[in-house]
Scaffold this active site. Structure first.
Site, PDB file in Angstrom:
ATOM      1  CG  ASP A   4       4.057   0.246   7.262  1.00  0.00           C
ATOM      2  OD1 ASP A   4       3.331  -0.757   7.438  1.00  0.00           O
ATOM      3  OD2 ASP A   4       3.987   0.978   6.252  1.00  0.00           O
ATOM      4  CE1 TYR A  11       4.414   2.767   0.623  1.00  0.00           C
ATOM      5  CE2 TYR A  11       5.539   2.267   2.673  1.00  0.00           C
ATOM      6  CZ  TYR A  11       4.372   2.470   1.973  1.00  0.00           C
ATOM      7  OH  TYR A  11       3.163   2.359   2.615  1.00  0.00           O
ATOM      8  CE  LYS A  13       1.868  -0.969   3.826  1.00  0.00           C
ATOM      9  NZ  LYS A  13       3.215  -0.502   4.212  1.00  0.00           N
ATOM     10  CG  HIS A  52       0.535  -1.470  -1.194  1.00  0.00           C
ATOM     11  ND1 HIS A  52       1.848  -1.097  -1.380  1.00  0.00           N
ATOM     12  CD2 HIS A  52      -0.040  -0.418  -0.565  1.00  0.00           C
ATOM     13  CE1 HIS A  52       2.048   0.103  -0.885  1.00  0.00           C
ATOM     14  NE2 HIS A  52       0.919   0.543  -0.384  1.00  0.00           N
TER      15      HIS A  52
END
Length: 388
Positions: free
Chosen positions: A98, A103, A132, A165
């Protein structure tokens, strides 16, 4: 329908019933989710010092994709560590990774994936990769550009699942600045086109509440049903109402932060007692609790030992009595404390923090653009003309 398994030896095959995503757009289309088969296997890989490989329980999805019930989360994984974490996860049999542009480490994940494919550790079609779309990419052109950037970073031709997201629309390059010319519906339409082009196998949402999810599902413009709603859920905040609503609409639930970031959850006397009772760790008890709710879990870890341990949850089942007792752990603790979160544990605080952040970031947003997909790299922050 709750996932069930039966205890078996390490070389036995465990079978259990679970929901799968509803098919969209073909003659096998169904309303809601269709019963599927979860197959949790354990096998060894050669002899000597080679690590044991555990093929994690996985769900058959439409279009012949698979989403394993246990994956590896990469949120808050430190630079350089995430590459090794993904490599370790793939070696022990994790087949669900994931990721997210926000990130700031998809390029490192991409290196690990490319190296694993090149070594022959695993084939691309056997790994389920999620990414995302960040909050300031809601206009069609931005949606497409964002996914293409993610694919380059991940070194992939497609992602298995691409999620919105958060259910917000920000102006490009800003934080908390609303984009009045963008909408979730328009964004979803472009995501559907990307599915048709094969750049994303499935699309879904993250952090959508009941109202927001229903609005998308019931919108007559929605042609492809969201494959999942990825939300925070763990014993310290079950998010039970949203889990049940999402599943009732035939949409799978994926739980992020399923371990509540450890700490007080792991040391709670009840978790310690249950861990001793089942011969497991508190982390394994927490993950098993969600899996028995038919919820996919994506715990984050950069430790090879803990990654392997997190997957070892298919040889036991929590009793109904123990599951009921675990309700005392639900104290509404959230790990997603961002000011744009609208969920109950932080809602009252964010009612004033969100507008304050919007005001404070308004002037800087006139002169500075932030490219979330470049976090930690050149181009993350750039100057812009105030009239743009």
């Amino acid at each position: 329908m709750a996932l069930t398994t039966r205890s078996v030896t390490s070389m036995a095959r465990v079978r259990a019933r679970a929901h799968v995503f509803a098919r969209a757009g073909d003659r096998a289309s169904r309303r809601g989710a269709r019963a599927g088969l979860v197959d949790a296997r354990r096998a060894t890989r050669g002899a000597g010092d080679e690590p044991a490989v555990m093929a994690i329980g996985r769900e058959s999805l439409e279009r012949r994709l698979e989403a394993p019930m246990v994956g590896l989360g990469t949120w808050k994984a430190a630079p350089n560590a995430v590459r090794d974490a993904v490599a370790s996860a793939l070696r022990v049999g994790v087949r669900h990774i994931d990721c997210a542009a926000a990130y700031g480490n998809e390029h490192e994940v991409g290196v690990a994936l490319a190296e694993a494919f090149e070594r022959g550790d695993v084939a691309r079609e056997d790994v389920f990769v999620t990414s995302k779309l960040w909050n300031d990419r809601r206009r069609p052109g931005d949606v497409r550009e964002a996914l293409e950037t993610t694919l380059r970073d991940l070194r992939l031709e497609y992602v298995d699942l691409y999620l919105i997201h958060w259910p917000v629309c920000w102006r490009r390059g800003t934080v908390l600045q609303p984009d009045a010319e963008a909408s979730i519906a328009e964004c979803w339409g472009e995501l559907e086109r990307l599915v048709q082009e094969g750049k994303a196998r499935r699309i879904g949402v993250s952090n959508f509440d009941e109202v927001q999810l229903a609005a998308l599902l019931d919108d007559p413009r929605t042609k492809i049903k969201p494959a999942c709603n990825q939300i925070e859920s763990h014993p310290m905040w079950s998010n039970d109402d949203l889990v049940r609503f999402t599943q009732s609409r035939g949409v799978r639930v994926v739980a992020y932060s399923p371990l509540a970031q450890g700490g007080s959850l792991f040391t709670h006397p009840l978790m310690v007692r249950l861990a001793k009772k089942y011969g497991k760790t508190p982390a394994q008890i927490a993950l098993r609790w969600n899996v028995q709710r038919d919820v996919i879990v994506i715990p984050k870890s950069t430790s090879a030992e803990r990654i392997k341990s997190n997957c070892d949850i298919f040889d036991f089942e929590l009793s109904e009595e123990d599951v009921l007792e675990m309700k005392i752990l639900d104290v509404g603790k959230s790990t997603a404390t961002a000011p744009w979160s609208h969920f109950a544990p932080v809602a009252s605080r964010n009612r004033w923090l969100r507008p304050l952040g919007r005001v404070l970031s308004w002037l800087p947003s006139k002169f500075i653009a932030i490219d979330v997909q470049r976090i930690g790299r050149s181009g993350f922050i750039s100057l812009r003309a105030p009239w743009s």
